[in-house]
Design a protein around this motif. Structure first.
Motif, mmCIF file in Angstrom:
data_model
loop_
_atom_site.group_PDB
_atom_site.id
_atom_site.type_symbol
_atom_site.label_atom_id
_atom_site.label_comp_id
_atom_site.label_asym_id
_atom_site.label_seq_id
_atom_site.Cartn_x
_atom_site.Cartn_y
_atom_site.Cartn_z
ATOM 1 N N ARG A 32 46.233 -9.291 107.330
ATOM 2 C CA ARG A 32 46.782 -8.209 108.277
ATOM 3 C C ARG A 32 47.715 -7.995 107.067
ATOM 4 O O ARG A 32 48.864 -7.437 107.438
ATOM 5 C CB ARG A 32 46.525 -9.265 109.387
ATOM 6 N N ARG A 246 56.856 -11.410 122.982
ATOM 7 C CA ARG A 246 56.704 -9.439 122.835
ATOM 8 C C ARG A 246 58.219 -8.990 123.621
ATOM 9 O O ARG A 246 58.044 -9.152 124.410
ATOM 10 C CB ARG A 246 55.001 -9.844 123.262
ATOM 11 N N CYS A 251 52.735 -3.682 122.281
ATOM 12 C CA CYS A 251 51.518 -3.682 121.254
ATOM 13 C C CYS A 251 51.444 -3.976 120.558
ATOM 14 O O CYS A 251 49.456 -4.570 119.573
ATOM 15 C CB CYS A 251 51.617 -2.106 120.147
ATOM 16 N N LYS A 252 51.812 -5.260 120.351
ATOM 17 C CA LYS A 252 51.583 -6.494 119.043
ATOM 18 C C LYS A 252 50.995 -7.823 119.086
ATOM 19 O O LYS A 252 51.937 -7.677 119.984
ATOM 20 C CB LYS A 252 52.838 -6.347 117.947
ATOM 21 N N PRO A 253 49.924 -7.816 118.256
ATOM 22 C CA PRO A 253 49.082 -9.256 119.093
ATOM 23 C C PRO A 253 49.852 -10.576 119.262
ATOM 24 O O PRO A 253 50.333 -10.484 118.225
ATOM 25 C CB PRO A 253 47.609 -8.506 118.393
ATOM 26 N N SER A 267 49.803 -14.374 115.472
ATOM 27 C CA SER A 267 48.698 -12.959 115.846
ATOM 28 C C SER A 267 47.788 -12.767 116.159
ATOM 29 O O SER A 267 46.877 -12.149 117.307
ATOM 30 C CB SER A 267 49.167 -11.778 114.484
ATOM 31 N N GLU A 268 46.691 -13.256 115.681
ATOM 32 C CA GLU A 268 45.278 -13.541 115.954
ATOM 33 C C GLU A 268 44.690 -14.725 115.954
ATOM 34 O O GLU A 268 45.118 -16.301 115.596
ATOM 35 C CB GLU A 268 44.251 -13.133 115.230
ATOM 36 N N PHE A 269 44.213 -15.152 116.707
ATOM 37 C CA PHE A 269 43.723 -16.359 117.590
ATOM 38 C C PHE A 269 43.035 -17.042 116.024
ATOM 39 O O PHE A 269 42.886 -18.539 115.643
ATOM 40 C CB PHE A 269 42.085 -16.494 118.375
ATOM 41 N N ARG A 270 41.690 -16.772 115.159
ATOM 42 C CA ARG A 270 40.926 -17.178 114.228
ATOM 43 C C ARG A 270 42.153 -17.523 113.138
ATOM 44 O O ARG A 270 41.800 -18.767 112.240
ATOM 45 C CB ARG A 270 40.966 -16.096 113.591
ATOM 46 N N ALA A 273 42.009 -21.660 115.298
ATOM 47 C CA ALA A 273 40.652 -22.088 114.587
ATOM 48 C C ALA A 273 40.369 -23.136 114.179
ATOM 49 O O ALA A 273 39.840 -24.200 114.501
ATOM 50 C CB ALA A 273 40.006 -20.594 115.030
ATOM 51 N N ILE A 283 44.402 -22.049 125.657
ATOM 52 C CA ILE A 283 44.618 -20.983 124.980
ATOM 53 C C ILE A 283 45.549 -19.694 126.071
ATOM 54 O O ILE A 283 44.885 -19.347 127.068
ATOM 55 C CB ILE A 283 43.307 -20.651 124.060
ATOM 56 N N GLU A 285 47.496 -15.665 126.004
ATOM 57 C CA GLU A 285 48.113 -14.241 125.476
ATOM 58 C C GLU A 285 49.873 -14.038 125.767
ATOM 59 O O GLU A 285 49.404 -14.111 126.766
ATOM 60 C CB GLU A 285 47.245 -13.092 125.217
#
Lengths: 298, 227
Positions: A32, A246, A251-253, A267-270, A273, A283, A285
């Motif tokens: 990213r 946010r 728009c931004k995760p 920004s992302e779950f990975r 993880a 978990i 958002e």
């Protein structure tokens, strides 16, 4: 696009692992934001101030700077050098030291001032930046980190995140602000000093100003939601707190996960993880324009 | 039809390897372990497979799906089921933003909630969300149905064309050109059939129906002279 991560430990026995876990998270966000990276690590507050500095040329005479500060602050200063960064410890006034360095040493950017925070940043592969400054081995209470894909200003080390302008307060940003020039002018009139053209630094300055005016972290972020125009997901660190917010369009995760032992955001779950105990995490958002904040018990 | 169940572990195999194997299969049941938030998992399937993903996925999970039945036993990231053509996607957890964006057909069921822009620009897909949906859901929706058992966020159905929206809970606000429509017997019967297909027990009469006021997107023949 940028990647942001934050890890706030609730279980103190995990503190030696903070850097390793943060590096794991940061690694997942390389895609990213491959052009630069940075991280802030908070540890138990010292009695004295520590000032993290970046040498823009890599040729700063740290001994001369140390000597000048000692005279100016009328207090001892100890300097530890990490490549193009240096951490200065002093019993003198940290904010005054920051001001002095910004005014008199154009070669140096002051990355952070506080009793708990240390902040490192660099250009290039985020994993390499983390390695260079030994993120994996760092212990602490909480950390935030960032991988940058620049949009609003140049790819230089000083333009990497996190940004800190207030004592022990810093933020990382995914997004872009559209009113940062005007807001920078306003904040400068209120006494804030900025060191880059970066929009995210203005957000950090805004929070520092609000908190100097007496806001707590949540109130400062509440004001930011009114006064900042643009897209943002922020992760924010303070001496004993951690927050995520946010913008209303969202728009931004962002994703937050929480267990009895830690709170993590990314920004992302990975990026989350691989954290220990993630299978039992709650978990979610984060909602648009809602402030999520955690504080360590005193 | 299902003969055997093949298991793929994303900790041992590459994402591309798993997707390629799924693309090569013509039928069968497959289980994916340790998705770890990976992007584009089970994307572009084009056969009547049964795929179960055990865990949370990243962006565009089961995007462009045709014929396959994909179940995610976890949360999904942005754009799950983007441009779905047919088949079904069932998400046991929550869905992030832009669920089923531009979907042309098939059915997406979310057992948790979906965030902003669910069903954005949907073109025929049916989406059923057991929980809530976020703001700007069904933005520019053109065809298909969005059914929400919980609440809908601000600006539902903004700039909507001809899709049908059903919400059982509260609607924070309707977007431009979206209005409440009567819920007739035929509507209730059709909604009941869709809920049954989605495996959800709910009374169709408890929903409100919304659609386009048709003032934004086409000519008003009475005003022809002024164009």
């Amino acid at each position: 696009m940028c990647g942001i991560v934050g890890l706030f430990l609730k279980d103190t026995s995990l503190e030696p692992e903070l850097g390793r876990l943060t590096a794991l998270m940061l690694h997942e966000m390389v895609g990213r934001g491959p052009d630069s990276a940075g991280f802030a690590v908070y540890d138990a507050p010292l009695e004295t101030a520590k000032i993290t500095c970046l040498s823009k040329t890599g040729e700063t005479d740290w001994r001369a700077l140390e000597a000048d500060l000692e005279r100016h602050l009328n207090a001892g200063v100890e300097t530890a050098i990490f490549e193009d960064h240096a951490i200065l410890r002093t019993a003198g006034n940290g904010a005054e030291a920051r001001k002095r360095i910004i005014e008199t040493v154009p070669d140096v950017t002051v990355l952070s001032v506080g009793r708990a925070i240390e902040l490192f940043k660099g250009v290039g592969d985020p994993d390499a930046v983390a390695n260079r400054f030994g993120l994996e081995k760092r212990a602490g209470t909480h950390a935030i980190a960032h991988t940058r894909m620049a949009t609003e200003s140049a790819v230089v080390t000083a333009g990497s995140h996190p940004f800190s302008t207030g004592e022990d307060t810093c933020l990382v940003h995914n997004g872009s602000l559209s009113n940062h020039n005007r807001l920078r002018e306003t904040l400068e009139k209120h006494g804030e000093t900025f060191q880059t053209e970066n929009d995210s630094e203005v957000a950090a300055g805004y929070l520092a100003w609000r908190m100097r005016e007496g806001d707590d972290l949540e109130a400062a972020i509440g004001h930011a939601l009114e006064d900042l125009d643009g897209f943002f997901t922020f992760a924010i660190g303070t001496r004993d707190g951690f927050a995520v917010v946010r913008d209303p369009i969202a728009c931004k995760p962002a994703v937050i996960a929480e267990t009895d032992d830690w709170v993590a955001m990314s920004s992302e779950f990975r990026a989350i993880a691989k954290l220990p105990g993630v299978d039992h995490a709650e978990i979610w958002e984060p909602q648009p324009a809602k402030v999520y904040a955690w504080e360590r018990a005193a | 039809m299902t003969i055997s169940n093949t298991t793929f572990d994303l900790e041992a195999l590459s994402l591309r390897g798993i997707n390629s194997a799924l693309h090569a299969a013509e039928e069968g049941a497959f289980t994916v372990l340790n998705p770890g938030g990976a992007h584009a998992l089970a994307c572009g399937l084009n056969a009547p497979l049964e795929v179960t993903i055990k865990g949370h996925t990243g962006y565009y999970c089961a995007g462009m799906n045709k014929h396959a039945a994909v179940t995610i036993e976890g949360n999904v990231g942005t754009g799950c089921g983007e441009n779905i053509m047919s088949g079904t996607i069932r998400v046991k957890g929550d869905a992030s933003q832009s669920l089923g964006a531009t979907g042309h057909g098939g059915l997406i069921v979310v057992e948790g909630s979906a965030s902003a822009r669910a069903g954005i620009s949907m073109k025929g897909v049916d989406i059923v969300v057991k929980g809530d949906v976020g703001h700007m859901s069904a933005f520019m929706a053109q065809a298909g149905r969005l059914v929400v058992l919980g609440d809908a966020g601000a600006d539902l159905g903004d700039s909507i064309y001809e899709a049908e929206l059903f919400v059982r809970g509260k609607v924070a606000s309707l977007g431009a050109d979206c209005e409440e429509k009567p819920l007739g017997d035929a509507d209730k019967a059709a909604l009941g059939a869709l809920l049954e297909q989605a495996g959800i027990d709910a009374d169709p009469a408890a929903f409100k129906r919304y659609g386009s006021a048709r003032k934004l997107y086409n000519f008003n023949i009475d005003h022809m002279d002024s164009y």
